[in-house]
Design a protein around this motif. Sequence first.
Motif, PDB file in Angstrom:
ATOM      1  N   TRP A 153      21.331   0.411 -31.995  1.00 14.31           N
ATOM      2  CA  TRP A 153      20.672   0.162 -30.432  1.00 14.31           C
ATOM      3  C   TRP A 153      20.988   1.224 -29.583  1.00 14.31           C
ATOM      4  O   TRP A 153      20.257   1.853 -28.927  1.00 14.31           O
ATOM      5  CB  TRP A 153      21.250  -1.057 -29.984  1.00 14.31           C
ATOM      6  CG  TRP A 153      20.531  -1.836 -28.969  1.00 14.31           C
ATOM      7  CD1 TRP A 153      19.516  -1.142 -27.834  1.00 14.31           C
ATOM      8  CD2 TRP A 153      20.627  -3.303 -28.436  1.00 14.31           C
ATOM      9  NE1 TRP A 153      18.911  -2.135 -27.176  1.00 14.31           N
ATOM     10  CE2 TRP A 153      19.549  -3.504 -27.414  1.00 14.31           C
ATOM     11  CE3 TRP A 153      21.086  -4.196 -28.943  1.00 14.31           C
ATOM     12  CZ2 TRP A 153      19.302  -4.454 -26.623  1.00 14.31           C
ATOM     13  CZ3 TRP A 153      20.958  -5.500 -28.279  1.00 14.31           C
ATOM     14  CH2 TRP A 153      20.006  -5.745 -27.124  1.00 14.31           C
ATOM     15  N   TRP A 154      22.184   1.450 -29.440  1.00 17.08           N
ATOM     16  CA  TRP A 154      22.756   2.781 -28.612  1.00 17.08           C
ATOM     17  C   TRP A 154      22.224   4.084 -29.078  1.00 17.08           C
ATOM     18  O   TRP A 154      21.359   4.779 -27.952  1.00 17.08           O
ATOM     19  CB  TRP A 154      24.069   2.887 -28.690  1.00 17.08           C
ATOM     20  CG  TRP A 154      24.892   3.722 -28.135  1.00 17.08           C
ATOM     21  CD1 TRP A 154      24.617   4.352 -26.732  1.00 17.08           C
ATOM     22  CD2 TRP A 154      25.751   4.827 -28.646  1.00 17.08           C
ATOM     23  NE1 TRP A 154      25.565   5.536 -26.579  1.00 17.08           N
ATOM     24  CE2 TRP A 154      26.210   5.746 -27.691  1.00 17.08           C
ATOM     25  CE3 TRP A 154      26.607   5.135 -29.913  1.00 17.08           C
ATOM     26  CZ2 TRP A 154      26.986   7.001 -27.756  1.00 17.08           C
ATOM     27  CZ3 TRP A 154      27.106   6.390 -29.995  1.00 17.08           C
ATOM     28  CH2 TRP A 154      27.685   7.155 -29.189  1.00 17.08           C
ATOM     29  N   LEU A 155      22.050   4.432 -30.209  1.00 14.05           N
ATOM     30  CA  LEU A 155      21.536   5.812 -30.551  1.00 14.05           C
ATOM     31  C   LEU A 155      20.170   5.715 -30.393  1.00 14.05           C
ATOM     32  O   LEU A 155      19.261   6.804 -30.107  1.00 14.05           O
ATOM     33  CB  LEU A 155      21.956   6.050 -31.922  1.00 14.05           C
ATOM     34  CG  LEU A 155      23.505   6.401 -31.912  1.00 14.05           C
ATOM     35  CD1 LEU A 155      23.957   6.671 -33.580  1.00 14.05           C
ATOM     36  CD2 LEU A 155      23.828   7.523 -31.037  1.00 14.05           C
ATOM     37  N   THR A 179      18.257   4.275 -28.168  1.00 15.54           N
ATOM     38  CA  THR A 179      17.970   4.242 -26.741  1.00 15.54           C
ATOM     39  C   THR A 179      18.162   5.609 -26.276  1.00 15.54           C
ATOM     40  O   THR A 179      17.613   6.058 -25.361  1.00 15.54           O
ATOM     41  CB  THR A 179      18.657   3.245 -25.972  1.00 15.54           C
ATOM     42  OG1 THR A 179      20.148   3.360 -26.034  1.00 15.54           O
ATOM     43  CG2 THR A 179      18.547   1.810 -26.292  1.00 15.54           C
ATOM     44  N   LEU A 180      18.901   6.390 -27.099  1.00 14.57           N
ATOM     45  CA  LEU A 180      19.230   7.857 -26.585  1.00 14.57           C
ATOM     46  C   LEU A 180      18.234   8.503 -27.125  1.00 14.57           C
ATOM     47  O   LEU A 180      18.178   9.908 -26.846  1.00 14.57           O
ATOM     48  CB  LEU A 180      20.723   8.102 -27.134  1.00 14.57           C
ATOM     49  CG  LEU A 180      21.818   7.600 -26.055  1.00 14.57           C
ATOM     50  CD1 LEU A 180      23.146   8.055 -27.059  1.00 14.57           C
ATOM     51  CD2 LEU A 180      21.684   7.650 -24.655  1.00 14.57           C
ATOM     52  N   GLY A 181      17.239   7.937 -27.994  1.00 13.95           N
ATOM     53  CA  GLY A 181      15.987   8.898 -28.401  1.00 13.95           C
ATOM     54  C   GLY A 181      16.487   9.420 -29.992  1.00 13.95           C
ATOM     55  O   GLY A 181      15.486  10.360 -30.614  1.00 13.95           O
ATOM     56  N   TYR A 182      17.539   8.983 -30.642  1.00 12.49           N
ATOM     57  CA  TYR A 182      18.091   9.454 -31.740  1.00 12.49           C
ATOM     58  C   TYR A 182      17.276   8.370 -32.808  1.00 12.49           C
ATOM     59  O   TYR A 182      16.744   7.465 -32.625  1.00 12.49           O
ATOM     60  CB  TYR A 182      19.348   9.516 -32.107  1.00 12.49           C
ATOM     61  CG  TYR A 182      20.122  10.554 -31.208  1.00 12.49           C
ATOM     62  CD1 TYR A 182      19.910  11.986 -31.746  1.00 12.49           C
ATOM     63  CD2 TYR A 182      20.820  10.286 -30.152  1.00 12.49           C
ATOM     64  CE1 TYR A 182      20.435  12.937 -31.054  1.00 12.49           C
ATOM     65  CE2 TYR A 182      21.473  10.889 -29.263  1.00 12.49           C
ATOM     66  CZ  TYR A 182      21.336  12.426 -29.572  1.00 12.49           C
ATOM     67  OH  TYR A 182      21.904  13.295 -28.921  1.00 12.49           O
ATOM     68  N   HIS A 183      17.309   8.747 -34.195  1.00 11.55           N
ATOM     69  CA  HIS A 183      16.908   8.168 -35.193  1.00 11.55           C
ATOM     70  C   HIS A 183      17.904   7.724 -36.343  1.00 11.55           C
ATOM     71  O   HIS A 183      19.129   8.169 -36.201  1.00 11.55           O
ATOM     72  CB  HIS A 183      15.531   8.726 -35.680  1.00 11.55           C
ATOM     73  CG  HIS A 183      14.135   8.690 -34.585  1.00 11.55           C
ATOM     74  ND1 HIS A 183      13.734   7.743 -34.473  1.00 11.55           N
ATOM     75  CD2 HIS A 183      13.990   9.670 -34.146  1.00 11.55           C
ATOM     76  CE1 HIS A 183      12.763   7.875 -33.531  1.00 11.55           C
ATOM     77  NE2 HIS A 183      12.939   9.179 -33.257  1.00 11.55           N
ATOM     78  N   TYR A 243      13.637  -3.761 -28.527  1.00  2.00           N
ATOM     79  CA  TYR A 243      14.920  -3.883 -29.577  1.00  2.00           C
ATOM     80  C   TYR A 243      15.155  -5.415 -29.999  1.00  2.00           C
ATOM     81  O   TYR A 243      15.937  -5.558 -30.229  1.00  2.00           O
ATOM     82  CB  TYR A 243      15.881  -3.212 -28.904  1.00  2.00           C
ATOM     83  CG  TYR A 243      15.620  -1.574 -28.622  1.00  2.00           C
ATOM     84  CD1 TYR A 243      15.447  -0.586 -29.380  1.00  2.00           C
ATOM     85  CD2 TYR A 243      15.726  -1.344 -27.224  1.00  2.00           C
ATOM     86  CE1 TYR A 243      15.286   0.392 -29.262  1.00  2.00           C
ATOM     87  CE2 TYR A 243      15.458   0.169 -26.844  1.00  2.00           C
ATOM     88  CZ  TYR A 243      15.095   0.889 -27.727  1.00  2.00           C
ATOM     89  OH  TYR A 243      14.758   2.244 -27.477  1.00  2.00           O
TER      90      TYR A 243
END
Length: 415
Positions: free
Chosen positions: A163-165, A167-171, A268
């Motif tokens: 969830w955290w990553l 939302t930061l735009g990572y995959h 999410y």
Amino acid sequence: MNSARRSIVPIITNQTAIAWIGLYCLAVAMGYGRFLFTATLPDIMTQLTLSTTIAGWLASVNYSGYFIGALISMFVPQRLTYRALMVGIILSIVTTIALVAPNMPLSLWYIIRLLAGIASGIGMILGSSFIIQHFSGAQRSLLSTVHYAGIGTGISASAILTWWLLTLGYHFEVIWLVAGISSLPLIVLLYAIRPIKSDATQSNSTVKYPSIKQTYINFKRSLFEAMIGHTRAIALLAVSYLLAGFGYITSATFLPVMATGQLTDQNYAGLLIWLIVGIFAMLSNPLWGALAKRIGEIKTLMGLTILQAIGMFAPWLFDSALGLYANAVILGLTFVGMVSMTLNLIKSINPAYSNLLMGLATLAYAVGQFIGPLITVALAGSNDNFNAGLIVAGIGLLISLVLLLLFRRQPQSAN
């Protein structure tokens, strides 16, 4: 010289500390090695344009690896438990980080997930065996609960990390990398609880260990001795556990995918629902342990089986967010308790062969988990409707309940 070298990583003997290391061990081997795939599956399917069928096969390959890991663990001699555990944990971390590599062919994904499953099986069985042997009789029940909470902790961590990553735009690649890096301290902590050999043991170079052939012969003899007089009880409980593995795995594999596809108005939703599974899994085990002390493990297991079956039918009965969230809560509440109750029951049938019987049960559970995703994706069809798979899973759990009722009537069962 040797004592100075050993002091670099001090030996940890505190039982509570060891229980928390055991929690960390299961969080890595099970939470990341197996269930991080569930959390990241919607993103993996989107980024790699994978079909539901391919996703199901990747899940089943991992569960077949778990079967192999459980099988390997059954043959590991007691003297090699720690070494095999360390190999399994290192393999788990390596296969987690390996999914960072870009543009991997699908065949390599299959290999990595297979190896990750093997590592999970070793980490679950040998990790539990090695950790729990450190606990005294007075504290074993409580500290074992802490140890097994690692499964739910790992599920929760996989949901929060994903969830955290996201939302930061990572995959998913970065998610798996961070998971692997956060697992590395476990190697040091496991080294800190390594078995210490006495000087007499270290200097004794004349000890002869059995060959592979003799180990196999010894295993067959032990299997015969473990089963004799208990065959029916063991078979009933093992097949019941196979159906339990088949029953829960549909949700444990595809629940975030179902939520992402159906709850499109909730950001999410898949990760939130997976976090709910993890939180309830963490909190439930002490509850069921306390209940088992009052009414017995077999009655508690039967109640959990009924409850989990209801959870499987919930998304079909309530075709809305309510059904999915009910499934998540019930899945988290039940599956860890069902694992611990079943393993406690089967090892109590013939305590002299508890490790062997626990290994047999785990093999049965792994078979159910391998079959589950394949049947689910076959029933899902082109519309990716998982309700049929959930209904079949619920029916399987009801059959499991019947087998538990028959098991309860066996004179060998521990009621």
